[in-house]
Design a protein around this motif. Structure first.
Motif, PDB file in Angstrom:
ATOM      1  N   GLY A 112      63.732  45.955  -8.992  1.00 44.40           N
ATOM      2  CA  GLY A 112      64.042  45.775  -7.580  1.00 44.40           C
ATOM      3  C   GLY A 112      65.501  45.857  -7.195  1.00 44.40           C
ATOM      4  N   PRO A 113      66.196  46.957  -7.512  1.00 50.82           N
ATOM      5  CA  PRO A 113      67.567  47.072  -7.010  1.00 50.82           C
ATOM      6  C   PRO A 113      67.569  47.005  -5.484  1.00 50.82           C
ATOM      7  N   PRO A 114      68.649  46.494  -4.876  1.00 46.38           N
ATOM      8  CA  PRO A 114      68.646  46.273  -3.427  1.00 46.38           C
ATOM      9  C   PRO A 114      68.865  47.529  -2.609  1.00 46.38           C
ATOM     10  N   GLN A 115      69.069  48.651  -3.266  1.00 49.18           N
ATOM     11  CA  GLN A 115      69.155  49.922  -2.567  1.00 49.18           C
ATOM     12  C   GLN A 115      68.374  50.951  -3.384  1.00 49.18           C
ATOM     13  N   THR A 116      67.886  51.976  -2.734  1.00 50.59           N
ATOM     14  CA  THR A 116      67.096  52.988  -3.438  1.00 50.59           C
ATOM     15  C   THR A 116      67.701  54.353  -3.151  1.00 50.59           C
ATOM     16  N   VAL A 117      68.791  54.641  -3.835  1.00 50.84           N
ATOM     17  CA  VAL A 117      69.439  55.933  -3.684  1.00 50.84           C
ATOM     18  C   VAL A 117      68.777  56.927  -4.632  1.00 50.84           C
ATOM     19  N   ASP A 118      68.955  58.200  -4.339  1.00 54.72           N
ATOM     20  CA  ASP A 118      68.262  59.233  -5.102  1.00 54.72           C
ATOM     21  C   ASP A 118      68.484  59.159  -6.620  1.00 54.72           C
ATOM     22  N   HIS A 128      61.625  50.358  -8.364  1.00 57.57           N
ATOM     23  CA  HIS A 128      61.981  50.143  -6.964  1.00 57.57           C
ATOM     24  C   HIS A 128      60.827  49.537  -6.174  1.00 57.57           C
ATOM     25  N   ASN A 129      61.141  48.494  -5.403  1.00 60.70           N
ATOM     26  CA  ASN A 129      60.129  47.914  -4.525  1.00 60.70           C
ATOM     27  C   ASN A 129      60.627  47.779  -3.091  1.00 60.70           C
ATOM     28  N   ILE A 130      61.816  48.296  -2.814  1.00 62.59           N
ATOM     29  CA  ILE A 130      62.301  48.339  -1.441  1.00 62.59           C
ATOM     30  C   ILE A 130      62.214  49.783  -0.964  1.00 62.59           C
ATOM     31  N   VAL A 131      61.979  49.967   0.320  1.00 63.38           N
ATOM     32  CA  VAL A 131      61.871  51.330   0.832  1.00 63.38           C
ATOM     33  C   VAL A 131      63.165  52.103   0.558  1.00 63.38           C
ATOM     34  N   ALA A 132      63.024  53.320   0.051  1.00 58.54           N
ATOM     35  CA  ALA A 132      64.172  54.184  -0.196  1.00 58.54           C
ATOM     36  C   ALA A 132      64.786  54.596   1.140  1.00 58.54           C
ATOM     37  N   SER A 270      61.583  45.330   3.360  1.00 59.44           N
ATOM     38  CA  SER A 270      60.313  45.355   2.638  1.00 59.44           C
ATOM     39  C   SER A 270      59.773  43.987   2.277  1.00 59.44           C
ATOM     40  N   PHE A 271      60.486  42.905   2.683  1.00 61.66           N
ATOM     41  CA  PHE A 271      60.112  41.589   2.185  1.00 61.66           C
ATOM     42  C   PHE A 271      60.074  40.567   3.317  1.00 61.66           C
ATOM     43  N   LYS A 272      58.927  39.908   3.447  1.00 65.79           N
ATOM     44  CA  LYS A 272      58.764  38.883   4.467  1.00 65.79           C
ATOM     45  C   LYS A 272      59.383  37.571   3.997  1.00 65.79           C
ATOM     46  N   CYS A 359      57.253  50.298   0.774  1.00 59.69           N
ATOM     47  CA  CYS A 359      56.589  49.415   1.722  1.00 59.69           C
ATOM     48  C   CYS A 359      57.662  48.936   2.684  1.00 59.69           C
ATOM     49  N   GLY A 360      57.447  49.033   3.995  1.00 60.68           N
ATOM     50  CA  GLY A 360      58.503  48.586   4.892  1.00 60.68           C
ATOM     51  C   GLY A 360      58.085  48.532   6.347  1.00 60.68           C
TER      52      GLY A 360
END
Length: 467
Positions: A112-118, A128-132, A270-272, A359-360
């Motif tokens: 789960g890095p806080p950013q999803t760069v290419d 990755h679990n945050i929207v890219a 992506s997280f409630k 997911c977002g």
């Protein structure tokens, strides 16, 4: 289940060692520190409940101050000196990208890095679990469609931080808006260490006058986003929706910026938080208080860090069960290639075939509770995710082991399946199609290599509709 010691892989007789790298004191600390606090809170709660397999979690949080050199030093320290089993974060787009060779050489997974760069989408060590950024741009278009009746009506300007991820995000928004039939008028960049954003807002006003800009795509850490929103309010630009990256979904932005702008500002996340009606709400609140971070359970990034640690917990259990208690960096990485629940914090995770589980939704602050809440359910925005990125996410090969059991229809080279129905009698005009459908599937599967190294054998028996 048992867990065997493997000190070189972060598992000693009495501890499980986990690392974190990010900005705790630099220009993006206003976002990243919450991720660290969320992970720490989960581990402290778990330790209070007895830890895992009789071991306590040891959490090593390294502050890189958003400095690439410090980040590299911290990574080597955690891997070689502390010998951690995994990282539950690696903040900063450039810092994460530069870490790929060392992570791949040592087999350390990053959850789960806080950013999803290419670049990190292309490494099998990142889960990755945050929207890219590509996904966040798609959700921007989805919100434009909701607001404007159709995304083709969007006239968009991007205001982004002058870092690699800012350029990437702006490019994705431009592509997504144009693909939807809208207009993208250009991008303004905000320097990493600036103290005001007046120049960028003058350009925005000019674009409003010239092109009719009706939405702003915003990228940056909370500090920089506050500068932009305050400058918009000061210029009287208060009737244009602002939809930005996950860094915009920050409580401090809404608390510190004028309400005439923030009442229509959203950040895609992506997280409630605990202000949503989810299974994990009470647990997050309890753990935040226990760790000394009361109220942070209302922050999206805290929830992200929290669920990352929860997933690591479950993955270690899976790896131990699958390997007779032997959990290493390699077996943990393999165990992560599966499905995980999130206690309602996010969509359920599915890393079975890919290292990216998007997911977002756009989030804003509920002023009654002080918590971040989504504008709609994650499912409402899923249709806008096109899965197109600048690099293809890693694809995992699923290994299937099937043991022979001849009496149960599984031989060394075949899987035997039966069918009974009417192929020649009075109902054949209906039932024959069922047989043909099953046969067609099995023949296609055999052409693709079958299942578990075996071919399907399909036995269709014609009963002529006779009992």
């Amino acid at each position: 289940m048992t867990l065997n010691s493997s000190p070189g892989d972060g598992i000693t007789d009495d501890a499980i060692k986990v690392g974190w790298i990010g900005d705790l004191t630099g220009p993006t600390a206003s976002a990243q520190a919450f991720n660290a606090h969320g992970s720490q809170a989960y581990f402290e709660c778990s330790n209070a409940d007895g830890g895992l397999f009789g071991r306590m979690w040891e959490f090593f949080a390294e502050d890189d101050g958003y400095n690439a050199e410090k980040s590299a030093i911290a990574l080597t320290k955690l891997i070689e000196d502390e010998e951690v089993i995994a990282l539950v974060d690696l903040g900063g787009s450039g810092q994460a990208a530069q870490a790929i060779p060392e992570l791949e050489a040592t087999g350390v997974p990053v959850i789960g890095p806080p950013q999803t760069v290419d670049p990190t989408l292309g490494s099998g060590q990142f889960f990755h679990n945050i929207v890219a950024y590509g996904d966040q741009a798609d959700i921007f278009v989805g919100e434009a469609a909701n607001r404007l009746g159709d995304a083709s009506n969007a006239v968009v300007m991007g205001i982004v931080l002058e870092v690699p991820s800012g350029t990437e995000y702006a490019s994705y928004v431009q592509d997504s808006v144009i693909a939807a039939g809208g207009t993208y008028v250009g991008t303004e960049y905000v320097g990493l260490r600036v103290q005001e954003a007046t120049a960028q807002i003058l350009k925005l006003q000019s674009a409003i006058d010239q092109y009719g800009v009706n939405m702003v795509a915003l990228h940056g850490a909370p500090y920089h986003n506050e500068l932009v929103l305050k400058a918009m309010s000061a210029a009287g630009i208060t009737d244009i929706p602002v939809v930005g990256i996950h860094g915009v979904a920050s409580n401090s932005i809404f608390e510190n910026s004028p309400e005439d702008v923030t009442d229509d500002t959203y950040g895609v996340h992506s997280f409630k938080t605990s202000s949503s009606d989810i299974e994990a709400a009470a647990m997050m609140t309890r753990c935040a208080n226990l760790a000394g971070y009361p109220g942070e359970d209302l922050v999206n990034n805290f929830a992200h860090g929290f669920v990352n640690s929860y997933i690591l917990h479950r993955a270690i259990e899976k790896a131990a069960a699958a390997n007779n208690g032997d959990v290493t960096r390699a077996s943990l990485t393999k165990a992560l290639q599966g499905k995980f629940d999130t206690m309602g914090i996010s969509c359920d995770i599915d890393w079975t075939t890919s290292n990216h589980s998007p997911c977002g939704a756009p989030f804003t602050m509920d002023r009654a509770t002080g918590g971040m809440v989504p504008a709609g359910e994650f499912s409402e925005y899923a249709e806008f995710l096109d899965g197109v990125y600048g690099i293809d996410p890693v694809t995992f090969e699923v290994e299937i082991a099937i043991n022979s059991s001849p009496d149960d229809g599984i031989t060394d080279d075949a899987i035997k399946v039966g069918w009974i129905g009417d192929l020649t009698g009075p109902t054949a005009s209906a039932q024959a199609f069922n047989a043909h459908g099953s046969q067609a599937y099995f023949e296609c599967s055999n052409a693709d290599g079958g299942l578990g190294g075996r071919m399907w054998e399909f036995f269709a028996e014609d009963d002529g509709y006779n009992a």
